[in-house]
Enzyme design. Structure first.
Site, short mmCIF file in Angstrom:
data_model
loop_
_atom_site.label_atom_id
_atom_site.label_comp_id
_atom_site.label_asym_id
_atom_site.label_seq_id
_atom_site.Cartn_x
_atom_site.Cartn_y
_atom_site.Cartn_z
N GLY A 198 0.90 -1.06 -0.06
CA GLY A 198 0.01 -0.05 -0.10
C GLY A 198 0.83 1.17 -0.12
O GLY A 198 1.80 1.69 -0.86
N VAL B 82 -7.22 -6.96 4.02
CA VAL B 82 -6.65 -8.40 3.65
C VAL B 82 -5.68 -8.04 2.65
O VAL B 82 -5.92 -7.77 1.54
CB VAL B 82 -7.55 -9.29 3.27
CG1 VAL B 82 -6.93 -10.58 3.11
CG2 VAL B 82 -8.61 -9.60 4.27
N LYS B 83 -4.40 -8.26 2.97
CA LYS B 83 -3.19 -8.12 2.26
C LYS B 83 -2.00 -9.12 2.39
O LYS B 83 -1.33 -9.73 1.48
CB LYS B 83 -2.87 -6.67 1.80
CG LYS B 83 -2.60 -5.99 3.18
CD LYS B 83 -2.31 -4.24 3.03
CE LYS B 83 -2.42 -3.70 4.17
NZ LYS B 83 -2.39 -2.26 3.82
N LYS C 24 8.02 -14.43 17.16
CA LYS C 24 8.01 -15.63 17.71
C LYS C 24 9.29 -16.33 16.96
O LYS C 24 9.91 -17.23 17.61
CB LYS C 24 6.71 -16.45 17.21
CG LYS C 24 7.09 -17.97 17.59
CD LYS C 24 5.59 -18.55 17.24
CE LYS C 24 5.57 -19.89 17.64
NZ LYS C 24 4.25 -20.57 17.22
N ARG D 54 18.99 5.94 42.55
CA ARG D 54 20.26 5.38 43.14
C ARG D 54 19.78 4.08 44.21
O ARG D 54 20.60 3.19 44.47
CB ARG D 54 20.83 6.50 43.90
CG ARG D 54 21.55 7.30 43.07
CD ARG D 54 22.13 8.50 43.76
NE ARG D 54 21.21 9.41 44.53
CZ ARG D 54 21.33 10.05 45.38
NH1 ARG D 54 22.37 9.99 45.95
NH2 ARG D 54 20.28 10.64 46.26
N TYR D 55 18.82 4.38 44.93
CA TYR D 55 18.15 3.41 45.91
C TYR D 55 16.79 3.87 46.32
O TYR D 55 16.27 4.87 45.65
CB TYR D 55 19.15 3.04 46.96
CG TYR D 55 19.47 4.48 47.94
CD1 TYR D 55 18.47 4.78 48.55
CD2 TYR D 55 20.74 5.10 47.85
CE1 TYR D 55 18.96 6.15 49.50
CE2 TYR D 55 20.95 6.10 48.46
CZ TYR D 55 20.04 6.59 49.36
OH TYR D 55 20.53 7.68 50.10
N HIS E 260 9.64 14.60 55.17
CA HIS E 260 9.19 13.29 55.43
C HIS E 260 7.71 13.03 55.04
O HIS E 260 7.03 12.36 55.94
CB HIS E 260 9.37 12.78 56.72
CG HIS E 260 11.05 12.75 57.09
ND1 HIS E 260 11.64 11.90 56.68
CD2 HIS E 260 11.64 13.49 57.86
CE1 HIS E 260 12.89 11.84 57.15
NE2 HIS E 260 12.90 13.01 57.92
N ASN F 243 -4.00 10.96 62.07
CA ASN F 243 -4.81 11.96 62.71
C ASN F 243 -4.24 13.10 62.19
O ASN F 243 -3.18 13.62 62.93
CB ASN F 243 -5.49 11.94 63.92
CG ASN F 243 -6.46 10.59 63.93
OD1 ASN F 243 -7.36 10.33 63.30
ND2 ASN F 243 -6.08 9.77 65.24
N ASP G 215 -12.73 15.98 74.31
CA ASP G 215 -11.22 15.98 74.96
C ASP G 215 -10.40 16.76 73.83
O ASP G 215 -9.58 17.56 74.42
CB ASP G 215 -10.55 14.75 75.48
CG ASP G 215 -10.47 14.00 74.35
OD1 ASP G 215 -10.94 14.06 73.05
OD2 ASP G 215 -9.94 12.86 74.46
#
Length: 521
Positions: free
Chosen positions: A36, A66-67, A139, A222-223, A283, A425, A475
């Protein structure tokens, strides 16, 4: 055509590098089979090709649907050269081996992203022959070299032009890449059709029966969280630039795993606000958040929430960093500064600090992930992102007799937005658009209230307190009163709401209920 000639099948939708590919293959003596539009393109560029229909003896039919689905093509790809029975079958049926395959697929993804595309148009971009040829070649990579990425053309051709063979390891590497390309292609088709039957706009996020996360590795780190752990950064494939994973690093050493976590936390929080804002994270929790009339003012107020914790923190700004802001930031050690941009003066100041990292995230600051993914042992948990903060001022429920001022309502909404990004919390003390004290991650809410007071570096009297969830007992209110808190914003919904409100009345505090909980585990 003799059976000893080398043959290459070229059939691509992405024409990148195609003219050069064809000319180099021709100069190497390859017979080039094509179909094509690819065949027309090569001929227009002076490359001789053999139409696949001339090999199969069968024309392209059904508008090209289909080709290549023919034994003379797939037998030429799948036939094992070292297998006597395969060689005999090929000879009996006049099948000549194809040694190299250069194929990429119809642009399905690009098509379905176009506005107004119809289902019929999408279906016509589902490639059938391409994946079949790729899988057959991959494959049989013991004998066939399959190339699906134009970026690999030169890698393969340079070896051939140097008189070298393609090594088994390279053929296998390219085969893995080929299988990956068809796998990702199928995933995109499934995702599209699932979307056609999914929930409509504004409805609850639907969760597919099977979830495939399409991720591409951006870099190996790095880690991980600790030096004995390995880590890498992955991005969603095809994702537009944006977010921390797509940030452009302007300066500094490589980002670490913890740097990315903290930067993401800071960036998500700072973009809750439309006014100039600065967030400092340590953190994975904010240790200082502030609004301001400038980057300088917002940074100073955020830093002063917790000057000790701010040292070595990650700073996020929702405005470009200017000279005055950069000069103030440069006074202490910071791990990362992330912003939509940096003025030349700010960049010059901050790049004098060899240990700082500068990240730029252009685009719309408020972009949010639709789904959040977290791992647990043996699987993952998926949830829609928490994009809600609180109702607007008119929808807030102010209970009790004491009415907050407009300034106090603004501080309440500010602190409640901050609390959404603090580990539960979570308790936030705020005044004048800045955090005063933050109590994060305690097992009891009353302890978070106490901690917010312990962390405060400015007087807490007259501040507003935000809680990410309801108070189970009075409280917490009693502890807030010891800090001189003027009022509280919280979701409400406890069976003891009346007891909690009674405590607020006793301490002359206003109480705002949002009806929205913001646990962050």
């Amino acid at each position: 055509m003799g059976s000893s000639s080398r043959r290459a099948l070229v059939s691509v939708s992405d024409k990148t590098g195609l003219a050069s590919l064809g000319k180099r293959l021709a100069s190497l003596g390859f017979e080039i089979l094509s179909t094509g539009g690819t065949a027309r393109f090569l001929r227009d560029n002076g490359v001789m090709v053999t139409d696949v229909s001339d090999v199969t003896g069968f024309p392209e039919i059904m508008d090209g649907r289909v080709k290549t689905l023919h034994p003379k093509i797939h037998g030429a790809l799948l036939g094992r050269r070292q297998n006597p029975s395969h060689r005999q079958a090929m000879e009996t049926h006049g099948i000549h081996p194809i040694d190299f395959v250069f194929v990429n697929l119809y642009p399905f993804s690009e098509t379905v992203q176009k506005p107004g595309v119809t289902v019929e148009e999408a279906i016509e971009q589902i490639d059938i022959g391409g994946p079949s040829m790729i899988r057959s070649s991959a494959k049989n990579h013991e004998s066939v070299t399959v190339v699906t990425d134009p970026g690999d053309y030169d890698r393969v051709l340079s070896l051939l032009e140097a008189g070298q063979e393609i090594s088994p390891s390279l053929r296998r590497e390219l085969a893995v890449k080929a299988f990956r390309s068809t796998s990702e292609y199928d995933r995109l088709i499934v995702k599209y059709f699932e979307g056609l039957s999914g929930s409509g706009e504004g409805e609850e996020e639907s969760f597919p029966e099977r979830l495939n996360l399409d991720l591409s590795r951006k870099q190996t780190l790095r880690y991980g969280e600790n030096p004995h752990q390995k880590a890498a950064l992955y991005r969603y494939s095809g994702e537009k630039e944006g977010g921390v994973a797509g940030a452009r690093q302007l300066w500094g050493k490589e980002m670490s795993y913890n740097n990315y976590l903290d930067t993401d936390a800071a960036w998500k929080l700072v973009n809750e606000f439309s006014e100039p804002a600065v967030v400092i994270v340590k953190h994975n929790n904010p240790c200082g958040v502030s609004l301001g009339t400038s980057v300088l003012e917002a940074y100073q107020k955020a830093r002063d929430t917790d000057p000790v914790s701010s040292f070595g923190g990650v700073v996020a700004v929702n405005r470009p960093v200017d000279q005055a802001g950069a000069q103030e930031m440069a006074r202490i050690f910071l791990e990362v500064v992330v912003a939509p941009g940096f003025t030349p003066e700010a960049k010059e100041i901050l790049t004098r600090k060899k240990d700082i990292r500068l990240l730029e995230i252009p685009g719309t600051p408020g972009q949010k992930e639709k789904l959040e993914v977290r791992t647990i042992a043996g699987g993952v948990l998926i949830q829609s992102s928490d994009t809600t903060v609180a109702p607007g001022m008119s929808a807030l429920k102010i209970v009790g007799e004491i009415q907050p001022s407009q300034a106090q309502i603004r501080d309440a909404l500010f602190s409640f937005a901050v609390g959404k990004h603090v580990k539960s919390n979570a308790i936030i003390l705020a005044r004048d658009g800045m955090t005063i004290g933050i109590g994060a991650g305690q097992m009891s809410r009353v302890d978070s209230v106490r901690l917010s007071g312990m962390k405060a570096t400015r007087p807490t009297a007259g501040s507003v307190l935000a809680s990410d969830a309801f108070f189970p007992f009075r409280d917490g209110i009693d502890e807030a009163a010891k800090l001189g808190v003027a009022g509280i914003i919280q979701p409400g919904g406890s069976i003891r709401d009346e007891e909690v409100l009674t405590a607020a009345r006793e301490h002359n505090m206003f109480m705002i209920l949002t009806g929205v909980r913001h646990f962050r585990h």
